[in-house]
Design a protein around this motif. Sequence first.
Motif, PDB file in Angstrom:
ATOM      1  N   SER A 295     -51.236  83.151 112.495  1.00  0.00           N
ATOM      2  CA  SER A 295     -50.360  83.040 113.492  1.00  0.00           C
ATOM      3  C   SER A 295     -48.934  82.597 112.718  1.00  0.00           C
ATOM      4  CB  SER A 295     -50.505  81.581 113.957  1.00  0.00           C
ATOM      5  OG  SER A 295     -49.420  81.729 115.464  1.00  0.00           O
ATOM      6  N   GLN A 296     -48.887  81.625 111.443  1.00  0.00           N
ATOM      7  CA  GLN A 296     -48.106  81.233 110.933  1.00  0.00           C
ATOM      8  C   GLN A 296     -47.217  82.487 109.680  1.00  0.00           C
ATOM      9  OE1 GLN A 296     -48.789  78.015 108.120  1.00  0.00           O
ATOM     10  NE2 GLN A 296     -49.463  76.520 109.908  1.00  0.00           N
ATOM     11  N   GLU A 297     -48.572  83.273 109.455  1.00  0.00           N
ATOM     12  CA  GLU A 297     -48.203  84.307 108.374  1.00  0.00           C
ATOM     13  C   GLU A 297     -47.424  85.139 109.860  1.00  0.00           C
ATOM     14  OE1 GLU A 297     -50.641  86.219 106.477  1.00  0.00           O
ATOM     15  OE2 GLU A 297     -50.658  84.712 104.755  1.00  0.00           O
ATOM     16  N   GLN A 317     -49.430  97.550 112.182  1.00  0.00           N
ATOM     17  CA  GLN A 317     -50.269  97.806 110.883  1.00  0.00           C
ATOM     18  C   GLN A 317     -50.897  96.608 110.016  1.00  0.00           C
ATOM     19  OE1 GLN A 317     -51.744 100.749 111.812  1.00  0.00           O
ATOM     20  NE2 GLN A 317     -53.209 100.592 110.141  1.00  0.00           N
ATOM     21  N   LYS A 318     -49.214  96.236 110.131  1.00  0.00           N
ATOM     22  CA  LYS A 318     -48.701  94.843 109.178  1.00  0.00           C
ATOM     23  C   LYS A 318     -49.561  93.880 109.526  1.00  0.00           C
ATOM     24  CE  LYS A 318     -46.172  93.228 105.813  1.00  0.00           C
ATOM     25  NZ  LYS A 318     -46.108  93.288 104.268  1.00  0.00           N
ATOM     26  N   SER A 319     -49.737  93.609 111.250  1.00  0.00           N
ATOM     27  CA  SER A 319     -50.649  92.121 111.652  1.00  0.00           C
ATOM     28  C   SER A 319     -52.096  92.604 111.477  1.00  0.00           C
ATOM     29  CB  SER A 319     -49.862  92.223 113.759  1.00  0.00           C
ATOM     30  OG  SER A 319     -48.921  92.204 113.170  1.00  0.00           O
ATOM     31  N   LEU A 320     -52.415  93.183 111.130  1.00  0.00           N
ATOM     32  CA  LEU A 320     -53.792  94.185 110.820  1.00  0.00           C
ATOM     33  C   LEU A 320     -54.038  93.926 110.277  1.00  0.00           C
ATOM     34  CD1 LEU A 320     -54.687  97.492 112.703  1.00  0.00           C
ATOM     35  CD2 LEU A 320     -55.154  94.998 113.859  1.00  0.00           C
ATOM     36  N   GLU A 321     -53.457  93.678 108.375  1.00  0.00           N
ATOM     37  CA  GLU A 321     -53.491  93.678 107.255  1.00  0.00           C
ATOM     38  C   GLU A 321     -53.459  92.260 106.989  1.00  0.00           C
ATOM     39  OE1 GLU A 321     -50.674  95.717 105.301  1.00  0.00           O
ATOM     40  OE2 GLU A 321     -51.498  98.394 106.456  1.00  0.00           O
ATOM     41  N   SER A 369     -59.178  89.991 119.710  1.00  0.00           N
ATOM     42  CA  SER A 369     -58.415  89.911 118.520  1.00  0.00           C
ATOM     43  C   SER A 369     -57.175  89.716 118.965  1.00  0.00           C
ATOM     44  CB  SER A 369     -58.327  91.862 117.950  1.00  0.00           C
ATOM     45  OG  SER A 369     -57.362  91.757 117.747  1.00  0.00           O
ATOM     46  N   PRO A 370     -56.658  88.601 118.131  1.00  0.00           N
ATOM     47  CA  PRO A 370     -55.415  88.460 117.951  1.00  0.00           C
ATOM     48  C   PRO A 370     -53.935  89.254 117.722  1.00  0.00           C
ATOM     49  CG  PRO A 370     -55.767  87.256 116.111  1.00  0.00           C
ATOM     50  CD  PRO A 370     -57.325  88.521 116.669  1.00  0.00           C
ATOM     51  N   VAL A 371     -54.532  90.630 117.521  1.00  0.00           N
ATOM     52  CA  VAL A 371     -53.564  91.539 117.591  1.00  0.00           C
ATOM     53  C   VAL A 371     -53.528  92.607 118.852  1.00  0.00           C
ATOM     54  CG1 VAL A 371     -52.520  93.538 115.814  1.00  0.00           C
ATOM     55  CG2 VAL A 371     -53.269  90.848 114.602  1.00  0.00           C
ATOM     56  N   SER A 372     -52.593  92.464 119.262  1.00  0.00           N
ATOM     57  CA  SER A 372     -52.295  93.972 120.591  1.00  0.00           C
ATOM     58  C   SER A 372     -51.663  94.607 120.201  1.00  0.00           C
ATOM     59  CB  SER A 372     -52.259  93.097 121.632  1.00  0.00           C
ATOM     60  OG  SER A 372     -52.249  93.867 122.811  1.00  0.00           O
TER      61      SER A 372
END
Length: 392
Positions: A295-297, A317-321, A369-372
């Motif tokens: 979350s911070q990143e 894509q960056k969030s998944l990485e 998943s926190p990434v949607s």
Amino acid sequence: MKIAKGLMPFLLFILMSVTFLTGCSHVDKTDVEAVITNELNLLKNLDSDTTQKYVSYKELFPDTTQEIELSKEIKEVFSLFFRDFDYKIRNVDVDNDTKEASVSLQLSTLDARTLAKDYAQASLETAILKAAASDTSATEETTDSLEERYLIIDSLLKKSKYETVTRDCTMTLQNTGTDHDEWEIQRSHSLENDLVGGLISYLSDNNLLSPEETLTIYLNTLKSMNTEQMGNYLGIESLLNTSDSDKNSIASALVEQVHQNFDFKITNCEEQGYAATVSTTITTFDSASILNTFSQEQDAYLSSADAVIDGSEKRYQKSLEMLLNDIKNNTANITSTADFHLTNDGVSWKLDDSNTTIGNAIFGTLSNSPVSEETEDADSSEDDSYAQESED
């Protein structure tokens, strides 16, 4: 001392009668012993026909519904079982009036109780993994296949050396003819059970595995699952059951975290009739720590100019990485308490709602998943507006 002449014939008659009856009894006992020795020696010599005569192949699993022809592997099971079989005749009682004989023996067989427990464990493991191989929310059910059950026993007998134990046994024989040597062993459920060291009664014991032992099998089997199996079994579709290659990488990383960190200790068990509650302490990866770092990143990235330039697709894509790296780099674990509820259905103990209970205990706040994708797509319109304002 003189004996009256009239008394002499009577005494001789009595003596001859006693000698005759004693001789008959001795012959009968010898005949009975010969019948038992002949039959039980065939078991010692691993005679398949004799085995089937006294121990029905279906008797061990009377609840099976699928009939099969006896394969070589199934026949071999009892050969393996009786390889250390032995017996000792202790006493023979013959009743000439009823033409029945009762024989007490000491039987030596392999440790059937240990074999039965090993079978129950292996059977439950197989059922859990079979449920995990399906993506249709299948639950663990023991197989109705007689062959599959015997193959499990066959595998156990081949890979393990069981201790030899002794048990007392009583055999009943009936004289079926006019000759003294026509004795026949009377088959019974009790005799079948004794010949296999009590294995029949052990396998039908619904408390053979305690609630604690049952839960241990569930959790240890889970630790051995791969990503697909764990996703199917726990039903965590958003993380562990997907065709997306990036999400698959995240799923694999999470499962690796489970393999590295997951452990448990049973602290208490309370039973009330057919219900039991097993209390545990569960150690697993710290999902909250992973999410906090992510979350911070993510916040720092989304507030940067790079996030605007990247656009929604690249930002997603960056969030998944970032999430994948945070999972892989995680070294924090956490220990918490968890209660598991089990029910005895008359056959064995079963874990209630196992998928949800275990999934929550292991994955905690990372069960979703926190990434949607939807969120990122929604944000793209705002980014376009922001970019347009910057240009103005």
